[in-house]
Design an enzyme around this catalytic site. Structure first.
Site, mmCIF file in Angstrom:
data_model
loop_
_atom_site.group_PDB
_atom_site.id
_atom_site.type_symbol
_atom_site.label_atom_id
_atom_site.label_comp_id
_atom_site.label_asym_id
_atom_site.label_seq_id
_atom_site.Cartn_x
_atom_site.Cartn_y
_atom_site.Cartn_z
ATOM 1 N N LYS A 117 -19.418 -11.118 -47.523
ATOM 2 C CA LYS A 117 -18.281 -11.797 -48.148
ATOM 3 C C LYS A 117 -17.197 -11.980 -47.107
ATOM 4 C CE LYS A 117 -17.020 -13.050 -52.445
ATOM 5 N NZ LYS A 117 -17.910 -13.280 -53.596
HETATM 6 N N1 GLU Z 1 -18.990 -16.696 -54.338
HETATM 7 C C1 GLU Z 1 -20.125 -16.722 -55.203
HETATM 8 C C2 GLU Z 1 -20.447 -15.318 -55.694
HETATM 9 O O1 GLU Z 1 -19.592 -14.482 -55.779
HETATM 10 C C3 GLU Z 1 -21.329 -17.437 -54.597
HETATM 11 C C4 GLU Z 1 -21.805 -16.909 -53.275
HETATM 12 C C5 GLU Z 1 -22.855 -17.789 -52.618
HETATM 13 O O2 GLU Z 1 -23.232 -18.804 -53.172
HETATM 14 O O3 GLU Z 1 -23.261 -17.413 -51.529
HETATM 15 O O4 GLU Z 1 -21.557 -15.020 -56.097
#
Ligand code: GLU
Length: 428
Positions: A117
């Site tokens: 993240k």
């Molecule tokens: N931000 C989204 C999540 O929390 C998607 C992450 C992604 O598609 O890599 O799952």
């Protein structure tokens, strides 16, 4: 055999934020991991943390610095994967927790990724478009040393979107000297984005919501739904529930809380939010209610789709919903989980409920690699199948082990990661 683990120095001793919630969730699943619990410490510390300085020149000629992060929590099952958020309250420990939840989520729905993240501590509303682009590009360039199509693949999250991903993909590609579409997902269709990606998280929430409702004997048509957060997740989920005949009785966002006993018009509300940036001032509401009253609204399904730690020991006892669908990451604290379970509320955890986004991100990445693009129907069908299968595997573990859906999802998610960890072995 004794084990000694040094506590990482970057962890605050009396942490009460999302990272402490995550650690408690890991403690709760550990007794169910059998011999794999030997490796559980792997999940309690991120593999790699990068903190970057993000300086930009403002439109008025001054210089501003922002703090940026990219955390790769785990890469045992594949490259890091997870979104990037721009928010004034982002902290390292928050990004650590979000990266860890990505590890569990990607594993729980069985997409071949680890967890990662990113975040920048900035309120993007205070930047002009040019400033936002320069900030995004500088951040991407700084984390460029650890991301890549087969290393770590960012995607949209809170306050980031297709345009952000286009700038990130372009910056990475310029630095590499080649067009690398697979470095991020959630891109515009014209750049190798996938049909259905924008709606995928909300659609996944809806699909598991229908499964959960069936288990509880609840009819979606005529049911009452309350939603916190009306962005890409809450807004789309609300629209799908409303199209299926549910009544969206309350919506809360950063601008306020609106209510309508006969249901708000989700389509009109989406248009209003698109133009005004929040639900505040929506003409189709019956009433504006105080924010704390949101939690006690009479509803069948409650969808927290905003930020972490919203459902706590302070408000969990007020909740009247039969089912909670966690569109957000980490919206419920462990104390609240206990209260809700005593009340018999079925909580479909984030790592399953909102996994539709990363599932279609996976489809996007596969399509980019093969340069062959699928139809929207095909994507939605595959998404629906994966979400249903993931929900039902978790349900099975819940019944078998008499644990919550969260612990069940963590049993499946953690076991897959730790099996990979074990069979790979430690290096050197
Ligand atoms: N931000 C989204 C999540 O929390 C998607 C992450 C992604 O598609 O890599 O799952």
């Amino acid at each position: 055999m004794s084990s000694h683990h040094q506590i990482p120095s970057y962890l605050t001793p009396h942490e009460t934020g999302p990272w402490s919630v995550y650690l408690e969730q890991i403690d709760r699943v550990t007794p169910y991991l059998g011999h794999l619990s030997r490796w559980v410490e792997t999940l309690k510390r991120p593999k790699r943390i990068l903190i970057v300085d993000v300086p930009i020149e403002r439109d008025d000629g001054s210089i501003s610095h922002f703090e940026g992060y990219r955390v790769q929590h785990n890469t045992s099952r594949g490259p890091g994967k997870g979104g990037v958020r721009f928010h004034q309250d982002v902290t390292l420990s928050e990004v650590m927790a979000l990266s860890a939840w990505m590890t569990i989520k990607n594993s729980a729905v069985n997409v071949p990724y680890g967890g990662a993240k990113g975040g920048v501590r900035v309120d993007p509303k205070t930047l002009s478009r040019g400033e936002l682009m320069r900030m995004t590009r500088r951040y991407t360039s700084e984390i460029g040393i650890i991301i890549g199509p087969d290393k770590d693949i960012p995607a949209p999250d809170v306050n980031t979107n297709e345009q952000t991903m286009a700038w990130m993909m372009d910056t990475y590609s310029m630095n590499e000297g080649r067009t690398a579409t697979g470095v991020v997902t959630g891109k515009p269709i014209s750049l190798g984005g996938s049909l259905g990606r924008r709606e995928a998280t909300g659609r996944g929430v809806f699909v598991v919501g229908c499964e959960a409702a069936a288990k509880r004997g609840l009819n979606i048509a005529g049911s009452k739904v309350a939603v916190q957060g009306f962005g890409n997740v809450g807004g789309i989920a609300a629209r799908l529930f409303s199209d299926a005949g549910a009544k969206i009785v309350a919506v809360q966002d950063h601008g306020g809380t609106i209510f309508h006993s006969n249901g708000l018009d989700a389509h009109k509300l989406l248009e209003h939010v698109e133009i005004n940036g929040s639900v505040a001032g929506f003409a189709g509401a019956e009433a504006v209610i105080p924010s704390e009253e949101f939690w006690s609204v009479d509803c069948d399904i409650l969808i927290p789709a905003a930020l972490e730690q919203q459902i706590t020991e302070k408000n969990a006892h007020k909740i009247r919903a039969k089912i909670i669908l966690e569109g957000a990451n980490g919206p419920t604290t462990p104390e609240a989980d206990d209260i809700l379970s005593d009340k018999g509320v079925l909580v479909v955890p984030d790592v399953i409920a909102n996994a539709g986004g990363v599932t279609v991100s996976y489809f996007e990445w596969v399509q980019d690699f093969s340069s062959y693009f699928w139809s929207e129907d095909e994507i939605n069908q595959r998404l629906t199948r994966i979400m249903k299968e993931a929900f039902n595997s978790v349900w099975h573990v819940t019944e078998d082990k008499k644990v919550s859906l969260r612990t069940a999802a963590f049993i499946i998610g953690c076991s897959r990661v730790l099996q990979a960890r074990e069979v790979r072995g430690l290096y050197p």
